[in-house]
Write a protein that holds these residues in place. Structure first.
Motif, short mmCIF file in Angstrom:
data_model
loop_
_atom_site.label_atom_id
_atom_site.label_comp_id
_atom_site.label_asym_id
_atom_site.label_seq_id
_atom_site.Cartn_x
_atom_site.Cartn_y
_atom_site.Cartn_z
N HIS A 311 23.45 15.81 -1.95
CA HIS A 311 24.88 15.50 -1.90
C HIS A 311 25.79 16.68 -2.25
CE1 HIS A 311 24.84 11.15 -1.12
NE2 HIS A 311 23.67 11.18 -1.71
N THR A 312 25.23 17.74 -2.83
CA THR A 312 26.09 18.88 -3.19
C THR A 312 25.73 20.17 -2.46
OG1 THR A 312 24.69 19.54 -5.07
CG2 THR A 312 26.43 17.93 -5.50
N ARG A 313 24.58 20.22 -1.81
CA ARG A 313 24.15 21.47 -1.19
C ARG A 313 23.95 21.37 0.32
NH1 ARG A 313 21.64 24.41 -5.37
NH2 ARG A 313 21.47 26.15 -3.92
N LEU A 314 23.70 20.18 0.83
CA LEU A 314 23.46 20.03 2.26
C LEU A 314 24.74 19.64 2.99
CD1 LEU A 314 20.02 18.13 2.39
CD2 LEU A 314 20.45 20.59 2.54
N PRO A 315 24.88 20.03 4.26
CA PRO A 315 26.07 19.66 5.05
C PRO A 315 26.19 18.15 5.18
CG PRO A 315 24.82 21.40 6.14
CD PRO A 315 23.96 20.90 5.02
N ALA A 316 27.42 17.65 5.25
CA ALA A 316 27.67 16.21 5.32
C ALA A 316 27.01 15.58 6.54
CB ALA A 316 29.17 15.94 5.34
N ARG A 317 26.91 16.33 7.64
CA ARG A 317 26.33 15.76 8.85
C ARG A 317 24.84 15.43 8.67
NH1 ARG A 317 23.46 19.90 11.19
NH2 ARG A 317 24.00 22.00 10.47
N LEU A 318 24.21 16.03 7.66
CA LEU A 318 22.79 15.79 7.42
C LEU A 318 22.55 14.68 6.40
CD1 LEU A 318 21.42 19.46 7.25
CD2 LEU A 318 21.45 17.90 9.21
N LEU A 319 23.61 14.17 5.77
CA LEU A 319 23.44 13.20 4.69
C LEU A 319 22.66 11.95 5.08
CD1 LEU A 319 26.77 13.28 2.62
CD2 LEU A 319 24.58 14.38 2.14
N PRO A 320 23.03 11.24 6.17
CA PRO A 320 22.28 10.02 6.50
C PRO A 320 20.78 10.27 6.67
CG PRO A 320 24.31 10.12 7.76
CD PRO A 320 24.15 11.47 7.11
N GLY A 321 20.43 11.32 7.42
CA GLY A 321 19.03 11.61 7.64
C GLY A 321 18.32 12.08 6.39
N ALA A 322 19.00 12.93 5.60
CA ALA A 322 18.40 13.44 4.37
C ALA A 322 18.16 12.33 3.36
CB ALA A 322 19.29 14.53 3.77
N GLN A 323 19.13 11.42 3.24
CA GLN A 323 18.97 10.30 2.31
C GLN A 323 17.81 9.40 2.73
OE1 GLN A 323 23.08 8.90 0.38
NE2 GLN A 323 23.20 8.99 2.59
N ALA A 324 17.70 9.14 4.03
CA ALA A 324 16.62 8.28 4.51
C ALA A 324 15.26 8.91 4.23
CB ALA A 324 16.79 8.01 6.01
N VAL A 325 15.13 10.22 4.51
CA VAL A 325 13.87 10.92 4.26
C VAL A 325 13.56 10.96 2.77
CG1 VAL A 325 12.68 13.13 4.44
CG2 VAL A 325 14.04 12.30 6.35
N PHE A 326 14.59 11.20 1.96
CA PHE A 326 14.42 11.22 0.50
C PHE A 326 13.82 9.92 0.00
CE2 PHE A 326 16.58 9.80 -3.46
CZ PHE A 326 15.92 10.62 -4.36
N TRP A 327 14.38 8.79 0.43
CA TRP A 327 13.88 7.50 -0.04
C TRP A 327 12.51 7.18 0.56
CZ3 TRP A 327 15.54 5.37 -4.23
CH2 TRP A 327 16.86 5.60 -4.65
N MET A 328 12.25 7.65 1.78
CA MET A 328 10.93 7.45 2.38
C MET A 328 9.84 8.14 1.56
SD MET A 328 11.81 7.88 6.44
CE MET A 328 10.07 7.90 6.92
N VAL A 329 10.15 9.36 1.09
CA VAL A 329 9.17 10.11 0.30
C VAL A 329 9.09 9.58 -1.13
CG1 VAL A 329 8.64 12.38 -0.70
CG2 VAL A 329 9.39 12.20 1.69
N ASN A 330 10.25 9.39 -1.75
CA ASN A 330 10.30 9.03 -3.16
C ASN A 330 9.81 7.61 -3.41
OD1 ASN A 330 11.11 9.42 -5.97
ND2 ASN A 330 12.77 8.01 -5.51
N SER A 331 10.46 6.65 -2.79
CA SER A 331 10.10 5.25 -3.02
C SER A 331 9.16 4.71 -1.95
CB SER A 331 11.37 4.38 -3.05
OG SER A 331 12.21 4.79 -4.10
N GLY A 332 8.87 5.53 -0.94
CA GLY A 332 7.97 5.11 0.12
C GLY A 332 6.57 5.64 -0.08
N LEU A 333 6.35 6.88 0.34
CA LEU A 333 5.00 7.45 0.29
C LEU A 333 4.45 7.52 -1.12
CD1 LEU A 333 5.36 10.38 2.88
CD2 LEU A 333 4.06 8.26 3.15
N GLY A 334 5.25 8.06 -2.06
CA GLY A 334 4.76 8.22 -3.43
C GLY A 334 4.42 6.91 -4.09
N PHE A 335 5.30 5.94 -3.97
CA PHE A 335 5.09 4.65 -4.62
C PHE A 335 4.09 3.78 -3.84
CE2 PHE A 335 8.37 6.07 -7.23
CZ PHE A 335 8.58 5.18 -8.28
N PHE A 336 3.67 4.25 -2.66
CA PHE A 336 2.59 3.59 -1.94
C PHE A 336 1.24 4.18 -2.34
CE2 PHE A 336 -0.36 3.79 1.69
CZ PHE A 336 -0.59 2.44 1.88
#
Length: 386
Positions: A311-336
């Motif tokens: 939210h502070t270093r990446l361009p705004a246009r990348l936010l939706p995709g970056a957030q989705a990937v972040f949650w996929m890795v953090n609460s998805g792959l890792g917690f699986f």
């Protein structure tokens, strides 16, 4: 960045509700344990939501970008409040798995979208997210602690709490300003521009940390039962873990400015492994609860380091995709990976040995990820934190 002096009551309350819901959800591991499921079965059941989130998070984030995050969030919270009862009514392992798949398809995206709504609202007001995130920690703490006591009256209290919290979350999300439901604009001045390469590098480290944390979240109730600590110990332990995050959240901005996102992430991963490994040597309730205080610089540090970077270093246009990937890795792959691998390991070598070995693995993983950083510092001058 312009600071807002007023207390963000609406945003804070929404954080309290969605993370309080997460606190109630964490006790499903105890529900499955008391229902007589084996460690490997518990691991599979607790891994359902992370696995489902790999599909549901991108889908719901895309829907939120089109229809408005607040509308999608309200839908998810409302449906979750109803479908979660299918888990309680399940009479077999297969039925429990199917009920978890149905309910978590909606539940898995409640926290990610809720965080996105609150972050957008705070950014539009020029305020910091870390202080309002404290409300979420307090919600998780209080709900875990209260349910740890009330669970003695019946396991249904877990599901009743989820229903009540989700219904109130629907009402509160509607009170947050409409700008908070929209993404894709640079409402604040970006810090030193980040890079996709660094972001991907951070995700690799985050996967290591979230795996061991996901394991502990799924088997902490079994761990406390193995030590014969009493039915209340799981809820109390989760409450201690959550409460220990508050000091970091209050100092998060300062720590990231001085140390950098990447270093905070790596330190959080290493301390996560150290805590999990040390837990295998604990024997009393006091020692178990005291070691949980290390959690205050574990998951929240790793989570916040990457979340802040997005939210502070990446361009705004990348936010939706970056957030989705972040949650996929953090609460998805890792917690699986954590619950599934941990469950099968416990079946074969026992609870304490599994805690010890997975903790050591996480510490080694943190050091391995740090090596490229140390090598890069030998070849180039770093003027600012990564």
């Amino acid at each position: 960045m312009k600071k807002v002096n007023r207390i963000p009551f609406k945003e804070g309350t929404l954080q309290w509700l969605i993370y309080g819901n997460l606190g109630a959800y964490s006790l499903l591991a105890q529900f499955f344990d008391l229902r007589g499921f084996s460690p490997s079965q518990i691991g599979i059941l607790m891994a359902v939501m992370p696995l489902v989130s790999l599909l549901s998070n991108p889908a719901w984030f895309r829907a939120g970008a089109v229809k408005n995050d607040k509308r999608i969030f309200a839908l998810l919270a409302l449906v979750t409040s109803i479908t979660i009862w299918g888990v309680y009514l399940s009479s077999s392992f297969i039925m429990a798995v199917l009920a978890m798949v149905l309910s978590t398809f909606f539940l898995a995206s409640v926290v990610p979208l809720g965080d996105a709504i609150v972050m957008s609202s705070m950014k539009s007001k020029g305020a910091s997210f870390n202080f309002v995130r404290v409300w979420g920690t307090l919600g998780f703490t209080l709900v875990s602690l209260i349910l740890g006591i009330l669970i003695g009256f019946g396991l249904f209290v877990i599901f009743l709490a989820i229903t009540i919290l989700m219904l109130f979350a629907v009402l509160m999300s509607g009170r947050i300003s409409s700008e908070a439901g929209n993404r894709g604009t640079d409402s604040v001045q970006k810090a030193q521009p980040g890079s996709i390469f660094t972001f991907v590098f951070m995700l690799v480290g985050l996967l290591c940390g979230s795996t061991v944390i996901g394991f502990n979240n799924s088997f902490f109730p079994l761990y406390t039962r193995t030590l014969d600590l009493g039915i209340h110990a799981a809820g109390t332990g989760f409450a201690v873990m959550a409460f220990s995050e508050i000091p970091f959240l209050l100092l998060a901005g300062t720590l990231i400015r001085r140390m950098g996102n990447l270093r905070i992430l790596m330190l959080g991963i290493f301390l996560s492994g150290m805590r999990i490994s040390l837990m295998s040597y604990m024997s009393s309730e006091l020692s178990v609860m005291l070691i949980q205080l290390l959690h205050g610089f574990n998951y929240i540090a790793s989570y916040y380091a990457v979340f802040d970077y997005i939210h502070t270093r990446l361009p705004a246009r990348l936010l939706p995709g970056a957030q989705a990937v972040f949650w996929m890795v953090n609460s998805g792959l890792g917690f699986f990976i954590g619950p599934v691998v941990g469950g099968f390991m416990i079946d074969r070598i026992g609870v304490m040995q599994t805690y010890r070995y997975l903790g050591i693995l996480a510490m080694v993983g943190a050091l391995v990820v740090v090596i490229p950083i140390l090598m890069s510092r030998q070849t180039q001058k770093v003027s600012k934190p990564l």
